[in-house]
Enzyme design. Sequence first.
Site, short mmCIF file in Angstrom:
data_model
loop_
_atom_site.label_atom_id
_atom_site.label_comp_id
_atom_site.label_asym_id
_atom_site.label_seq_id
_atom_site.Cartn_x
_atom_site.Cartn_y
_atom_site.Cartn_z
N CYS A 91 0.81 -1.21 0.00
CA CYS A 91 0.00 0.00 0.00
C CYS A 91 0.85 1.26 0.00
CB CYS A 91 -0.96 -0.02 1.18
SG CYS A 91 -2.02 -1.48 1.13
N HIS A 344 -9.81 1.78 -2.73
CA HIS A 344 -8.38 1.59 -2.55
C HIS A 344 -7.77 0.84 -3.73
CE1 HIS A 344 -4.55 1.05 -0.77
NE2 HIS A 344 -4.78 -0.02 -0.05
#
Lengths: 398, 445
Positions: A91, A344
Amino acid sequence: MGRRAPDRQVAIVGAATSRFGELFDQSYDDLVATAARGALADAGIGARDVGAAWLGTAFPDAGVYRGRSGMDLAAPLGLFDVPITRVSNYCATGGDAARAAQASLLSGECDVALVVGVEKLRDRPPRESIVGMMVETGDPLLQKGFTAAGTFAVTASRHMAVHGLTREDLARVSVKNHAHGAKNPMAHHRKPVTIEQVLASPMVADPLTVMDSCPTTDGAAAVVMVRAEDARRFEAPVFVRGLGLSVSTGWDLPFFDGSHDLLSFRATRVAAERAYAEAGIDSPLEQIDLAEVHDCFSIVELVTYEDLGLCPAGGSAALLRSGATAHGGKLPVNVSGGLLSCGHPVGATGVRMVCEVTLHLRGRAGDRQVPGARLGLTHNIGGPGAVAVVIVLGKDAA
Amino acid sequence: MSFLSILGCGAALPARRLGARAVAGPDEDVLTLAAEAAAGALEGSTADVLFLATTTSPFAERSSATWLARILGHGGRSFDVGGSLRAGTRALALAGELVAAGSARSALVVAADTRTPPPGADHEAGFGDGAVALRIGPPDPAALATLDRPQVIDDATAGFFRHAKDPYVRRGDPRLAQLQGGGAALAALRKALEGAGPVARLIAAAPDARSCIELAKSAGLDPRRALVDAVSPKAGHTGAGHALLLLAGALEALAPGEKAALVSWGDGADGWLVERGGAKATGCVARAIGRQIQLDYARYLALRGIAPRDGAEPEPWGSAALVERDLGALLRLEGRRCARCGAVATLRLPTCTTCREPTERVPHRLSRTGKVFAVTREHFYPSEEPPTTMAVVDLDGGGRLTLQQADAAGDRPLAIGDAVELVLRRLHCSGDLSGYFWKCRTIHG
């Protein structure tokens, strides 16, 4: 490690994102082109002005098998004959791509850097995307049974046991960020939710429900970066005042090494320490005007308050309840809606956050503008709390 | 004449029950049941030779006994015995002969089965899954029990059978089976009792309850007083291991010095004279019976893979080479301890992550028990029985593992601080040992 000198700074001079959502009508290439061209147009330059580029895609194999190398940025833009590197760091992918661009600019390798983060996940049903990746790939035995939600849910279980965190506290993160997201036209989810709705939504990994979890989303974001000394030639530059990235544990270690307390993500603390030192921040809650932090799951935003030093250990729920991190509060967090509303697309998220903070520092965030914002922060935490990136952005150079 | 003694015993029954049948869950097979029973019988000791008796080996070609040996860390000889419901006692007889001949000082005899009757068949209700393990050595009155050399009749008697390509165990003519099998059993029993003096207890592993009663009556015993069987009414007939499982259960019922006859059925019969020794019973059978999750018939058909599935579920990738190299030690719970800082590592990393140095690491036996440090229940992880409970477990004596909860459907939800024990299960069907790993469950009793 100390204060970053003005002649060692870079600036964001162009920023743009695609819409975030289930973009069945758009390909990986479409997303790349939308974000990259938007950022270039925002900077007032063309693709031929780019000296080097970075493509952040974390999980090509959970998506459409694109983003495995720089060539997947070159082809959609016709951006040939320049160095392009694919970056993958869970991430923290987008933030790490920006870090690479900064290093290249400061080394003199290039004068104009393009950073594009993109993830095309929703060509598959969510169960076959990130969940499928957790089930089918990786170690055949270790962590089998976990989805991404579970790896953070165990941290929530520790916070509940040790700090008295409640299910309602978690829901309040979702309520706050969905309220913010309702004002973001680019967000995946644009509806406010209530605590009751969050609590009533299906359980994903106890205690986290569907509405404590970010959706599976397509999207792209891009920024154009130059050295600070060249930024004057561009309109409304935003300066990278500090940037820290840290890998502080391994993929399996939190769950197979008893030294991990599962209360805090050390990587965030180390990355923030560096970014704060470079930016001259010693009291983040007082000095920073807005923050985009990683809220892939509600618990992660709360842990991040503590790891970023916005409150003491165990104090995150009280900080949230005080309203300090809501729009209009002392330090609004995730005024974009965060990952919970925006979704996301992993490689895109860190770059999207930089775009969001840039909008506010330029005073162009419209309905959701944080008034008078001069200093902003972005944060991502990747893997099982293993890799973190913190970027401090300023309206002004140091 | 004393032949062998039982030094240790272990039992494993699946927690899932269809009526009184113990039925293996989707993560259980002969190997996981055998490993659980074997660990109970070994209790940290070793054996020179290993036998695995089963009619339902995970493989038609490939030695399950050597797999079990690998899991247990058994370095000696290992043998597969199969093909008959009498495989368990046949393996015990062979192991006894090796010990008697001085070829082995001790042996571990494991028997396990997961036999599937045809759905809806008359004999469906009587079948159970389970495993038993006996560690044996030369005769010793202080042991759990001492057995005489068995009286064996090998004969092609009628009864249950399964053709090579048939997933289901079929039943031959039941009356013929009772006549032939009962005849062989009575003959073996009579020979075993010759010169034994008064023997009031009978451990009869007949394929059905009626045959047990008839055998007792034919031998002049009152069935109600004589028959010792704690297992069949609670689990069903557990196949190749049934006679040995009944024997293990009888060790919990017989008084020291008490004698019993053991009769094993299938392709003939064998008869044993058993004398209970002085060692304290382990209670392994009662413990194994204690865990129960009731299934309905539809769930049973789904879990057993009999009912068609909705669609293909994702399966984890597996690699025999990777497991052999990096994780094989974990199958045997072999951890390592840093010679410098003492930190216990469960994973075989090239560096001590506490010292952050490539320090010397020494072997450290990981405990099979621990405490839950953190926990969640995964509702979206593909599973036959969602949700999947994942527990971060800090092992007693050091080391951390993160494991699924076994048989979670019939257990209370795990909570932080709960004491758990580790149990080997099959995570996926990779076709090699990379499919097997540990799960955890609450400690009963």
